[in-house]
Design an enzyme around this catalytic site. Sequence first.
Site, PDB file in Angstrom:
ATOM      1  N   LYS A   1      -9.254   2.427  -2.479  1.00 29.98           N
ATOM      2  CA  LYS A   1      -9.575   1.907  -1.146  1.00 29.98           C
ATOM      3  C   LYS A   1     -10.927   2.443  -0.678  1.00 29.98           C
ATOM      4  CE  LYS A   1      -7.248   1.440   3.374  1.00 29.98           C
ATOM      5  NZ  LYS A   1      -6.017   1.807   4.123  1.00 29.98           N
TER       6      LYS A   1
ATOM      7  N   GLU B   1       0.822  -1.208   0.000  1.00 18.61           N
ATOM      8  CA  GLU B   1       0.000   0.000   0.000  1.00 18.61           C
ATOM      9  C   GLU B   1       0.862   1.268   0.000  1.00 18.61           C
ATOM     10  OE1 GLU B   1      -3.599   1.914   2.766  1.00 18.61           O
ATOM     11  OE2 GLU B   1      -2.433   0.206   3.490  1.00 18.61           O
TER      12      GLU B   1
ATOM     13  N   CYS C   1      -5.724  -3.087   2.268  1.00 22.57           N
ATOM     14  CA  CYS C   1      -5.591  -3.108   3.721  1.00 22.57           C
ATOM     15  C   CYS C   1      -6.929  -3.138   4.473  1.00 22.57           C
ATOM     16  CB  CYS C   1      -4.719  -1.935   4.165  1.00 22.57           C
ATOM     17  SG  CYS C   1      -3.888  -2.235   5.761  1.00 22.57           S
TER      18      CYS C   1
END
Length: 565
Positions: A115, A42, A152
């Site tokens: 994300k 990330e 994540c």
Amino acid sequence: MLKLAVAQLNYMVGDFAGNCAAIISHMQKAAAASADVAVFSELCICGYYPGDLLEDSAFLAKAEQALANIMQASRDYPSLVSVIGTVRSNKGQGKALHNALLAIRNGEIVAEYYKQLLPTYGIFDERRHFEPGKEVASTLDVAGHKLGFMVCEDGWNDEEHDYQVNPFNALTAAKVDLIISINASPSDIGKRQQRHAMFARAAAHHQLPLLYVNQVGGQDQLVFDGASFAVTSDHGVTFEAARFEEDFQLLGFADKQFTAIDGTALLKPDSIGLSVPEFTRRQIVLGLQDYARRCGFKQVVVGSSGGIDSALTIALAVQALGAENVIAITMPSAYSSTGSVSDSVKLCDNLQVKLYTHPILSLVEQYARGFEDAFASPLRGLTQENLQARIRGTILMEYSNAFGALLLTTGNKSEISVGYCTLYGDTNGGLGLIGDLYKTEVYALSQHVNSAAGREIIPQDVLTKPPSAELAPDQLDTDSLPPYDELDEMLKWHIEGKRLPAHEFAKAQAFVEQLQKTEAGQKSLSRIIGMVARNEYKRRQAPPIIRVRARAFGSGRQMPIAAKY
């Protein structure tokens, strides 16, 4: 068979040239191994977490240029798909940026995902800078396999307790064969087990295998342990990369199972992992190594009191940087015990660390005369005690300024919690190594250091002497604090509560419940809670500390200074 390359690397925030070079070199390595997909972590292009640098136009321009360089380099490996994390502009309403995952092949972006779940708890504040992505799956067909992507936090809500959106659902509906998750997940006590359990449940729930690629290294207070892993719906975690070091691994994938690149079975990782003391040691050592390297320090200096805190700090610093790069200074006063110097000498001899002696008696006497001359009042009590600590802090900063060594502060979490430290004295420094360890944990880690070395590193006298600041005659910590084994249970219960590992919380809860059964226990607990609150102003001015637990002082515990509670 799909061939996957796991690139678990150590990135630095803002080091676009270094990060870019590391990514490209591992793309080359993956292509040379005939990998189909190389997976990075990330925000790997800019480093995690850049904070308000994301509001700097020059920073964003460098990120764009670094991406362009990586895309150009990908043309040299036309069949390789490289999965990377970076910043992308938001073309719609809301915050100006997205936390993005890009899949790049032969100079083109072939998949793009933003994300969706942006954490704002604990140490995280991503919603400050990013706009969530749309609630859709991003997929890509590679070598006959349909890949789906997440970043994540997207994988941490399968039980749907914290967010209304669950990105697993869209990926399941898209009927992907494999989920690739890129991460910047900092480590703390119990985090590895938490990751494994969370993603094993999700993989079983959705009948989907998942590859989890994490970064490694220290960045300010945070330490990332790497420990990238692969998980399947029927076997749980089947692969794990190295912990606390860079790693590059090749995996095969077919029929929803991970294998070695030659198709043979993988060795299942140890479910227990490192002991808590060994985890703590490695977390702190890596944290100091990267903090010193990134900030340009080659040496560190520590005030050596002959006590357990400074002894452990010196021992850990030696493991991180080597004895030749650690300097210790002992600064005896009128109240210093004989052992404060002799134990410092023995410790430094054991570690081959240079020890300087700088007595402060004459300086304290000079200050006392000056104070009485100026204010017609003798210097006594707490003022005199704190003066000694501040003189020592000044001497240590003198050395730091003169010789360019990073000053390490030596306070532990128990003392920092209740303000048992002197502002502008022993709180001086650029970094604290043990500021997220309770006093009882300082003893446990010190014993582990000796045990792991197979010899006495930290002298036995240091391990057994009663804790004392030695700022007044016959002073002991227990003169004004409960015994540390009791104090630490109160502090764990109050500061961390249910963020503790379950067994620690149960122990702390049971101890506090016993306290609350008596008036004396209630008063003791109330006094400690009050001390924690009153000393927030000290913690706000203290150096950063290396985070070891789920709730460390600093960004992980944001409390007001001026409040009535």
